[in-house]
Design a protein around this motif. Structure first.
Motif, PDB file in Angstrom:
ATOM      1  N   ALA A  16       0.806  -1.237   0.000  1.00  0.00           N
ATOM      2  CA  ALA A  16       0.000   0.000   0.000  1.00  0.00           C
ATOM      3  C   ALA A  16       0.835   1.283   0.000  1.00  0.00           C
ATOM      4  CB  ALA A  16      -0.953  -0.014   1.198  1.00  0.00           C
ATOM      5  N   GLY A  17       1.689   1.415  -0.988  1.00  0.00           N
ATOM      6  CA  GLY A  17       2.445   2.658  -1.145  1.00  0.00           C
ATOM      7  C   GLY A  17       3.678   2.772  -0.271  1.00  0.00           C
ATOM      8  N   ARG A  18       4.006   1.725   0.504  1.00  0.00           N
ATOM      9  CA  ARG A  18       5.185   1.805   1.365  1.00  0.00           C
ATOM     10  C   ARG A  18       6.451   1.470   0.571  1.00  0.00           C
ATOM     11  NH1 ARG A  18       3.522  -2.300   5.881  1.00  0.00           N
ATOM     12  NH2 ARG A  18       5.255  -1.558   7.127  1.00  0.00           N
ATOM     13  N   ASN A  19       7.550   2.089   0.950  1.00  0.00           N
ATOM     14  CA  ASN A  19       8.835   1.749   0.330  1.00  0.00           C
ATOM     15  C   ASN A  19       9.333   0.415   0.871  1.00  0.00           C
ATOM     16  OD1 ASN A  19       9.103   4.124  -1.233  1.00  0.00           O
ATOM     17  ND2 ASN A  19       9.765   5.258   0.578  1.00  0.00           N
ATOM     18  N   VAL A  20      10.036  -0.320   0.015  1.00  0.00           N
ATOM     19  CA  VAL A  20      10.543  -1.645   0.402  1.00  0.00           C
ATOM     20  C   VAL A  20      12.071  -1.631   0.298  1.00  0.00           C
ATOM     21  CG1 VAL A  20      10.465  -4.130  -0.054  1.00  0.00           C
ATOM     22  CG2 VAL A  20       8.449  -2.706  -0.529  1.00  0.00           C
ATOM     23  N   LEU A  21      12.744  -1.965   1.403  1.00  0.00           N
ATOM     24  CA  LEU A  21      14.205  -2.036   1.410  1.00  0.00           C
ATOM     25  C   LEU A  21      14.631  -3.456   1.772  1.00  0.00           C
ATOM     26  CD1 LEU A  21      16.825   0.471   2.594  1.00  0.00           C
ATOM     27  CD2 LEU A  21      16.923  -1.813   3.591  1.00  0.00           C
ATOM     28  N   ALA A  22      15.481  -4.042   0.943  1.00  0.00           N
ATOM     29  CA  ALA A  22      16.010  -5.381   1.233  1.00  0.00           C
ATOM     30  C   ALA A  22      17.466  -5.270   1.629  1.00  0.00           C
ATOM     31  CB  ALA A  22      15.874  -6.282   0.009  1.00  0.00           C
ATOM     32  N   ILE A  23      17.826  -5.964   2.714  1.00  0.00           N
ATOM     33  CA  ILE A  23      19.214  -6.019   3.187  1.00  0.00           C
ATOM     34  C   ILE A  23      19.846  -7.244   2.522  1.00  0.00           C
ATOM     35  CG2 ILE A  23      20.688  -6.225   5.218  1.00  0.00           C
ATOM     36  CD1 ILE A  23      18.080  -5.365   6.852  1.00  0.00           C
ATOM     37  N   LEU A  24      20.788  -6.991   1.624  1.00  0.00           N
ATOM     38  CA  LEU A  24      21.367  -8.098   0.849  1.00  0.00           C
ATOM     39  C   LEU A  24      22.519  -8.754   1.597  1.00  0.00           C
ATOM     40  CD1 LEU A  24      21.230  -9.539  -1.968  1.00  0.00           C
ATOM     41  CD2 LEU A  24      23.071  -7.999  -2.684  1.00  0.00           C
ATOM     42  N   THR A  25      22.464 -10.082   1.655  1.00  0.00           N
ATOM     43  CA  THR A  25      23.558 -10.847   2.237  1.00  0.00           C
ATOM     44  C   THR A  25      23.708 -12.157   1.476  1.00  0.00           C
ATOM     45  OG1 THR A  25      24.507 -11.709   4.282  1.00  0.00           O
ATOM     46  CG2 THR A  25      22.107 -11.881   4.070  1.00  0.00           C
ATOM     47  N   ILE A  26      24.507 -13.038   2.021  1.00  0.00           N
ATOM     48  CA  ILE A  26      24.786 -14.304   1.343  1.00  0.00           C
ATOM     49  C   ILE A  26      24.104 -15.431   2.117  1.00  0.00           C
ATOM     50  CG2 ILE A  26      26.963 -14.789   2.557  1.00  0.00           C
ATOM     51  CD1 ILE A  26      26.975 -14.959  -1.129  1.00  0.00           C
ATOM     52  N   GLU A  27      23.646 -16.441   1.383  1.00  0.00           N
ATOM     53  CA  GLU A  27      22.977 -17.573   2.045  1.00  0.00           C
ATOM     54  C   GLU A  27      23.986 -18.415   2.821  1.00  0.00           C
ATOM     55  OE1 GLU A  27      24.325 -17.889  -1.904  1.00  0.00           O
ATOM     56  OE2 GLU A  27      22.493 -16.871  -1.341  1.00  0.00           O
ATOM     57  N   ASP A  28      23.476 -19.129   3.805  1.00  0.00           N
ATOM     58  CA  ASP A  28      24.323 -20.013   4.604  1.00  0.00           C
ATOM     59  C   ASP A  28      23.513 -21.265   4.912  1.00  0.00           C
ATOM     60  OD1 ASP A  28      26.942 -19.682   6.668  1.00  0.00           O
ATOM     61  OD2 ASP A  28      25.442 -21.141   7.257  1.00  0.00           O
ATOM     62  N   ASP A  29      24.089 -22.427   4.584  1.00  0.00           N
ATOM     63  CA  ASP A  29      23.337 -23.685   4.725  1.00  0.00           C
ATOM     64  C   ASP A  29      23.004 -24.016   6.172  1.00  0.00           C
ATOM     65  OD1 ASP A  29      23.377 -23.986   2.007  1.00  0.00           O
ATOM     66  OD2 ASP A  29      25.223 -25.172   1.993  1.00  0.00           O
ATOM     67  N   GLN A  31      22.984 -21.558   8.968  1.00  0.00           N
ATOM     68  CA  GLN A  31      22.225 -20.525   9.709  1.00  0.00           C
ATOM     69  C   GLN A  31      21.386 -19.623   8.786  1.00  0.00           C
ATOM     70  OE1 GLN A  31      25.075 -18.167  11.833  1.00  0.00           O
ATOM     71  NE2 GLN A  31      26.228 -17.659  10.002  1.00  0.00           N
ATOM     72  N   LEU A  32      20.926 -20.173   7.674  1.00  0.00           N
ATOM     73  CA  LEU A  32      20.054 -19.476   6.710  1.00  0.00           C
ATOM     74  C   LEU A  32      20.768 -18.384   5.923  1.00  0.00           C
ATOM     75  CD1 LEU A  32      16.809 -18.988   8.892  1.00  0.00           C
ATOM     76  CD2 LEU A  32      17.423 -20.959   7.477  1.00  0.00           C
ATOM     77  N   PHE A  33      21.406 -17.439   6.621  1.00  0.00           N
ATOM     78  CA  PHE A  33      22.121 -16.349   5.944  1.00  0.00           C
ATOM     79  C   PHE A  33      23.235 -15.842   6.841  1.00  0.00           C
ATOM     80  CE2 PHE A  33      18.392 -14.568   8.111  1.00  0.00           C
ATOM     81  CZ  PHE A  33      18.977 -13.596   8.917  1.00  0.00           C
ATOM     82  N   ARG A  34      24.207 -15.154   6.230  1.00  0.00           N
ATOM     83  CA  ARG A  34      25.349 -14.623   6.985  1.00  0.00           C
ATOM     84  C   ARG A  34      25.156 -13.150   7.278  1.00  0.00           C
ATOM     85  NH1 ARG A  34      30.034 -17.557   3.409  1.00  0.00           N
ATOM     86  NH2 ARG A  34      29.226 -19.647   3.802  1.00  0.00           N
ATOM     87  N   GLY A  35      25.899 -12.674   8.279  1.00  0.00           N
ATOM     88  CA  GLY A  35      25.848 -11.248   8.595  1.00  0.00           C
ATOM     89  C   GLY A  35      25.571 -11.018  10.066  1.00  0.00           C
ATOM     90  N   ASN A  36      25.621  -9.771  10.448  1.00  0.00           N
ATOM     91  CA  ASN A  36      25.424  -9.374  11.846  1.00  0.00           C
ATOM     92  C   ASN A  36      23.920  -9.313  12.132  1.00  0.00           C
ATOM     93  OD1 ASN A  36      25.092  -7.885  14.240  1.00  0.00           O
ATOM     94  ND2 ASN A  36      27.017  -6.803  13.931  1.00  0.00           N
ATOM     95  N   ARG A  37      23.400 -10.362  12.743  1.00  0.00           N
ATOM     96  CA  ARG A  37      21.950 -10.460  12.966  1.00  0.00           C
ATOM     97  C   ARG A  37      21.390  -9.320  13.813  1.00  0.00           C
ATOM     98  NH1 ARG A  37      22.552 -15.051  10.752  1.00  0.00           N
ATOM     99  NH2 ARG A  37      20.881 -16.572  10.407  1.00  0.00           N
ATOM    100  N   SER A  38      22.143  -8.916  14.850  1.00  0.00           N
ATOM    101  CA  SER A  38      21.611  -7.847  15.714  1.00  0.00           C
ATOM    102  C   SER A  38      21.521  -6.533  14.922  1.00  0.00           C
ATOM    103  CB  SER A  38      22.461  -7.677  16.977  1.00  0.00           C
ATOM    104  OG  SER A  38      23.705  -7.085  16.672  1.00  0.00           O
ATOM    105  N   ASN A  39      22.456  -6.322  14.013  1.00  0.00           N
ATOM    106  CA  ASN A  39      22.405  -5.143  13.148  1.00  0.00           C
ATOM    107  C   ASN A  39      21.184  -5.221  12.229  1.00  0.00           C
ATOM    108  OD1 ASN A  39      23.353  -2.691  12.001  1.00  0.00           O
ATOM    109  ND2 ASN A  39      24.311  -3.820  10.336  1.00  0.00           N
ATOM    110  N   PHE A  40      20.938  -6.407  11.669  1.00  0.00           N
ATOM    111  CA  PHE A  40      19.791  -6.586  10.772  1.00  0.00           C
ATOM    112  C   PHE A  40      18.465  -6.343  11.530  1.00  0.00           C
ATOM    113  CE2 PHE A  40      22.183  -9.810   7.805  1.00  0.00           C
ATOM    114  CZ  PHE A  40      23.036  -8.794   7.420  1.00  0.00           C
ATOM    115  N   ILE A  41      18.407  -6.826  12.779  1.00  0.00           N
ATOM    116  CA  ILE A  41      17.187  -6.626  13.584  1.00  0.00           C
ATOM    117  C   ILE A  41      16.979  -5.132  13.852  1.00  0.00           C
ATOM    118  CG2 ILE A  41      16.106  -7.053  15.846  1.00  0.00           C
ATOM    119  CD1 ILE A  41      17.532  -9.870  15.741  1.00  0.00           C
TER     120      ILE A  41
END
Length: 384
Positions: A16-29, A31-41
């Motif tokens: 409904a008109g909201r902007n969508v931002l995706a945080i791009l990272t790499i998959e990990d078999d 833990q699902l994905f890599r990266g700083n989870r607390s930062n992503f949260i």
């Protein structure tokens, strides 16, 4: 993990008109994905509070021909990441955490495809290379004065030539991070073993005294392995209680799409460390307090203003010379004993700033700039 993906009509209403931002990272078999989870949260919470739809997107799930993508959202109640079908992003924020993941051919191919694709706005497409940074900054008369003499570390002869001009050098990996792999050389001409090589190891450093250039070179090669290094003029930084310090600036684009200073912190070197990085034993301090201690309060304020202006100037030049769309970078600046300003490092994937006021502003800025990018894209599409 929830894989019951809703159909497209369910989230069309959600968007409904909201902007969508995706945080791009790499998959990990595992833990699902890599990266700083607390930062992503933190990013997801901030984005949602500012009216965005935010999710974590892996390179594998980034399908440029689809109108909806599989992405991970954080479920607060369950403290769990769940897979959902979500709208194609207006903005992609690259947070692939490791250089070795980002340079993988399949990842580079996908990022390059994003950069050329009319539907996609992706910023900060890659980690910086130290040598490239200094090359870019040398191109402009306005930024060149802030650059210490820098050469590629290629031969013992070249190193010897540089040491005749500068008796204090820093050796840094071109693709280094958080002070890893850094060495220093100091020349004491009057001593029997004149070349003193210090090597950073975790929170301390190890010193080797060498009799001649060839022995020094052998030791450096043993340490650096096959990694590309640069050699750089050492700067006698201002210090606090005999411990050197430098300034850590965060520069981001604001809601008008312009470079702006988000904040400046200071880092004091660890007791036996050759870098100021916190993981290497460095300490966080108030920059004005340290500068006032080394100079005086009036000059400290002036130097802080100069540091802010210099950081913005450098960010503009890096973006222009790199030909990339950038939205943020952190930067290491030094002030020497005479009060001169120096540039040492910029990072296109800034780590979290520990200073709370800088941290909060940094999260908000990502979405202010994201909204600017989304608006600009809509206006361009409307004008076509």
């Amino acid at each position: 993990m929830d894989s019951n993906l809703p159909d497209e009509s369910e989230f069309r209403e959600l968007r409904a008109g909201r902007n969508v931002l995706a945080i791009l990272t790499i998959e990990d078999d595992i833990q699902l994905f890599r990266g700083n989870r607390s930062n992503f949260i933190d990013l997801i919470r901030t984005g949602q509070s500012m009216g965005f739809i935010v999710y974590v997107l892996t390179v594998r799930n980034l399908q440029l021909t689809r109108s909806s993508l599989k992405g991970f959202v954080y479920n607060e109640a369950l403290d769990d990441w769940q897979l959902r079908l979500l709208p194609f992003p207006d903005i992609i924020y690259n947070r692939i955490p490791l250089r070795e993941d980002e340079i993988h051919p399949s990842v580079r191919q996908k990022i390059d495809a994003c950069r050329k694709h009319p539907r996609v706005t992706l910023f900060n497409p890659a980690f910086f290379n130290k040598w490239n940074l200094f090359e870019w900054l040398r191109l402009s008369k306005s930024t060149k004065p802030y650059i210490p003499t820098t050469r590629k570390l290629a031969t013992a002869t070249g190193l010897g030539r540089l040491m005749r001009k500068h008796t204090y050098l820093y050796l840094k990996p071109e693709s280094g991070k958080a002070g890893k792999g850094i060495m220093t050389i100091k020349v004491y001409a009057e001593k029997q073993l004149p070349y003193r090589l210090k090597i950073q190891e975790n929170k301390k450093s190890v010193t080797y005294n060498c009799a001649n250039i060839n022995k020094l070179w052998t030791r450096i090669q043993k340490q650096s392995g096959s990694e590309a290094y640069i050699a750089q003029q050492g700067i006698n930084l201002a210090s606090y209680n005999d411990r050197r310090f430098d300034l850590r600036a965060l520069v981001q684009k604001n809601q008008r799409g312009q470079w702006d200073i988000t904040g400046i912190g200071a880092r004091i070197a660890g007791v036996s460390s050759i870098t100021t990085h916190v993981p290497r034993g460095g300490m966080i301090e108030d920059p004005e307090k340290l500068l006032a201690h080394s100079f005086n309060e009036d000059l400290a304020r002036k130097l802080l203003i100069k540091a802010k202006n210099t950081a913005v100037l450098i960010a503009k030049q890096i973006e222009q010379a790199s030909g990339q769309l950038l939205g943020e970078m952190s930067m290491d600046l030094g002030v020497d004993n005479e009060g001169n300003m120096w540039f040492f490092e910029a990072n296109s994937k800034p780590m979290k700033f520990d200073e709370p006021h800088i941290r909060q502003k940094s999260l908000e800025r990502i979405f202010q700039y994201g909204a600017y990018l989304a608006k600009t894209k809509t206006e361009k599409a409307g004008g076509m």
